[in-house]
Design a protein around this motif. Structure first.
Motif, PDB file in Angstrom:
ATOM      1  N   ASN A  27    -112.888 -70.011   1.488  1.00 19.12           N
ATOM      2  CA  ASN A  27    -112.045 -71.189   1.754  1.00 19.12           C
ATOM      3  C   ASN A  27    -111.697 -71.345   3.235  1.00 19.12           C
ATOM      4  O   ASN A  27    -111.904 -72.420   3.803  1.00 19.12           O
ATOM      5  N   PRO A  28    -111.157 -70.293   3.895  1.00 25.08           N
ATOM      6  CA  PRO A  28    -110.766 -70.504   5.295  1.00 25.08           C
ATOM      7  C   PRO A  28    -111.935 -70.768   6.241  1.00 25.08           C
ATOM      8  O   PRO A  28    -111.835 -71.616   7.133  1.00 25.08           O
ATOM      9  N   LEU A  29    -113.053 -70.070   6.047  1.00 28.09           N
ATOM     10  CA  LEU A  29    -114.174 -70.274   6.968  1.00 28.09           C
ATOM     11  C   LEU A  29    -114.891 -71.593   6.710  1.00 28.09           C
ATOM     12  O   LEU A  29    -115.332 -72.246   7.660  1.00 28.09           O
ATOM     13  N   LYS A  31    -113.424 -74.265   5.619  1.00 32.25           N
ATOM     14  CA  LYS A  31    -112.511 -75.256   6.193  1.00 32.25           C
ATOM     15  C   LYS A  31    -112.647 -75.293   7.717  1.00 32.25           C
ATOM     16  O   LYS A  31    -112.702 -76.367   8.323  1.00 32.25           O
ATOM     17  N   GLU A  32    -112.720 -74.131   8.332  1.00 37.28           N
ATOM     18  CA  GLU A  32    -112.858 -74.049   9.794  1.00 37.28           C
ATOM     19  C   GLU A  32    -114.158 -74.703  10.265  1.00 37.28           C
ATOM     20  O   GLU A  32    -114.193 -75.368  11.303  1.00 37.28           O
ATOM     21  N   LEU A  33    -115.226 -74.519   9.505  1.00 33.97           N
ATOM     22  CA  LEU A  33    -116.522 -75.101   9.859  1.00 33.97           C
ATOM     23  C   LEU A  33    -116.670 -76.547   9.377  1.00 33.97           C
ATOM     24  O   LEU A  33    -117.678 -77.196   9.647  1.00 33.97           O
ATOM     25  N   GLU A  34    -115.648 -77.008   8.624  1.00 31.35           N
ATOM     26  CA  GLU A  34    -115.628 -78.365   8.087  1.00 31.35           C
ATOM     27  C   GLU A  34    -116.827 -78.649   7.188  1.00 31.35           C
ATOM     28  O   GLU A  34    -117.502 -79.677   7.302  1.00 31.35           O
ATOM     29  N   ASN A  37    -117.101 -75.504   0.334  1.00 33.38           N
ATOM     30  CA  ASN A  37    -117.172 -74.094  -0.062  1.00 33.38           C
ATOM     31  C   ASN A  37    -118.572 -73.747  -0.553  1.00 33.38           C
ATOM     32  O   ASN A  37    -119.096 -72.677  -0.254  1.00 33.38           O
ATOM     33  N   LYS A  64    -108.870 -58.647  10.714  1.00 34.33           N
ATOM     34  CA  LYS A  64    -107.824 -59.672  10.762  1.00 34.33           C
ATOM     35  C   LYS A  64    -106.797 -59.429  11.883  1.00 34.33           C
ATOM     36  O   LYS A  64    -106.479 -60.356  12.634  1.00 34.33           O
ATOM     37  N   CYS A  67    -108.350 -60.380  15.238  1.00 34.75           N
ATOM     38  CA  CYS A  67    -108.505 -61.836  15.372  1.00 34.75           C
ATOM     39  C   CYS A  67    -107.170 -62.499  15.682  1.00 34.75           C
ATOM     40  O   CYS A  67    -107.098 -63.374  16.542  1.00 34.75           O
ATOM     41  N   LYS A  71    -106.107 -64.563  19.088  1.00 33.25           N
ATOM     42  CA  LYS A  71    -105.583 -65.933  18.988  1.00 33.25           C
ATOM     43  C   LYS A  71    -104.221 -66.026  19.685  1.00 33.25           C
ATOM     44  O   LYS A  71    -103.960 -66.970  20.438  1.00 33.25           O
ATOM     45  N   TYR A 110     -97.591 -68.477  11.053  1.00 34.19           N
ATOM     46  CA  TYR A 110     -98.147 -68.290  12.392  1.00 34.19           C
ATOM     47  C   TYR A 110     -97.383 -69.103  13.429  1.00 34.19           C
ATOM     48  O   TYR A 110     -97.061 -68.595  14.506  1.00 34.19           O
TER      49      TYR A 110
END
Length: 127
Positions: A27-29, A31-34, A37, A64, A67, A71, A110
């Motif tokens: 899901n997160p990757l 979403k990040e790559l648009e 899934n 994690k 990373c 960030k 965050y």
């Protein structure tokens, strides 16, 4: 596609569609790559073998903190304040980042942690 290839694809898909993989990686990757899934799952299936898929989740979890630290380094402008202008020492920057990483991993939002970090940096600069 022969029977062995179909079985291998099914086994890989089961790993990728497990709850932890879906929540922590897919899901997160995606979403990040648009991308969807499903598209990201196909990418992983094409590039990773079974042993890589079985071991990768733990590796991603262990990465994690690093990373998050990188960030935070960028978002707190340590690239300038520490690396270029030397207004903040590496030790001070690492201390702030480490405490924020722990808070984020423990569940703090965050953006809230970043706000606290900016306050800590400002307090440090005003000393």
């Amino acid at each position: 596609m022969d029977e062995d290839d179909e079985l291998l694809e099914t086994m890989k898909l089961r790993i990728l569609q497990s709850f932890r993989w879906r929540e922590d990686v897919v899901n997160p990757l995606a979403k990040e790559l648009e991308i969807s899934n499903e598209m990201f799952e196909k990418i992983l299936m094409n590039h990773l073998d079974m042993s890589s898929l079985e071991a990768l989740h733990a590796t991603l979890e262990s990465a994690k903190p690093q990373c998050l630290s990188e960030k935070l380094h960028a978002d707190l402008r340590f690239c300038w304040l520490c690396d270029v202008m030397e207004l903040v020492t590496i030790e001070e920057a690492n201390r702030i980042k480490l405490s924020l990483v722990k808070e984020i991993i423990d569940g703090k939002d965050y953006d809230m942690a970043l706000k606290d970090g900016k306050k800590q940096v400002l307090d440090l600069l005003l000393m």
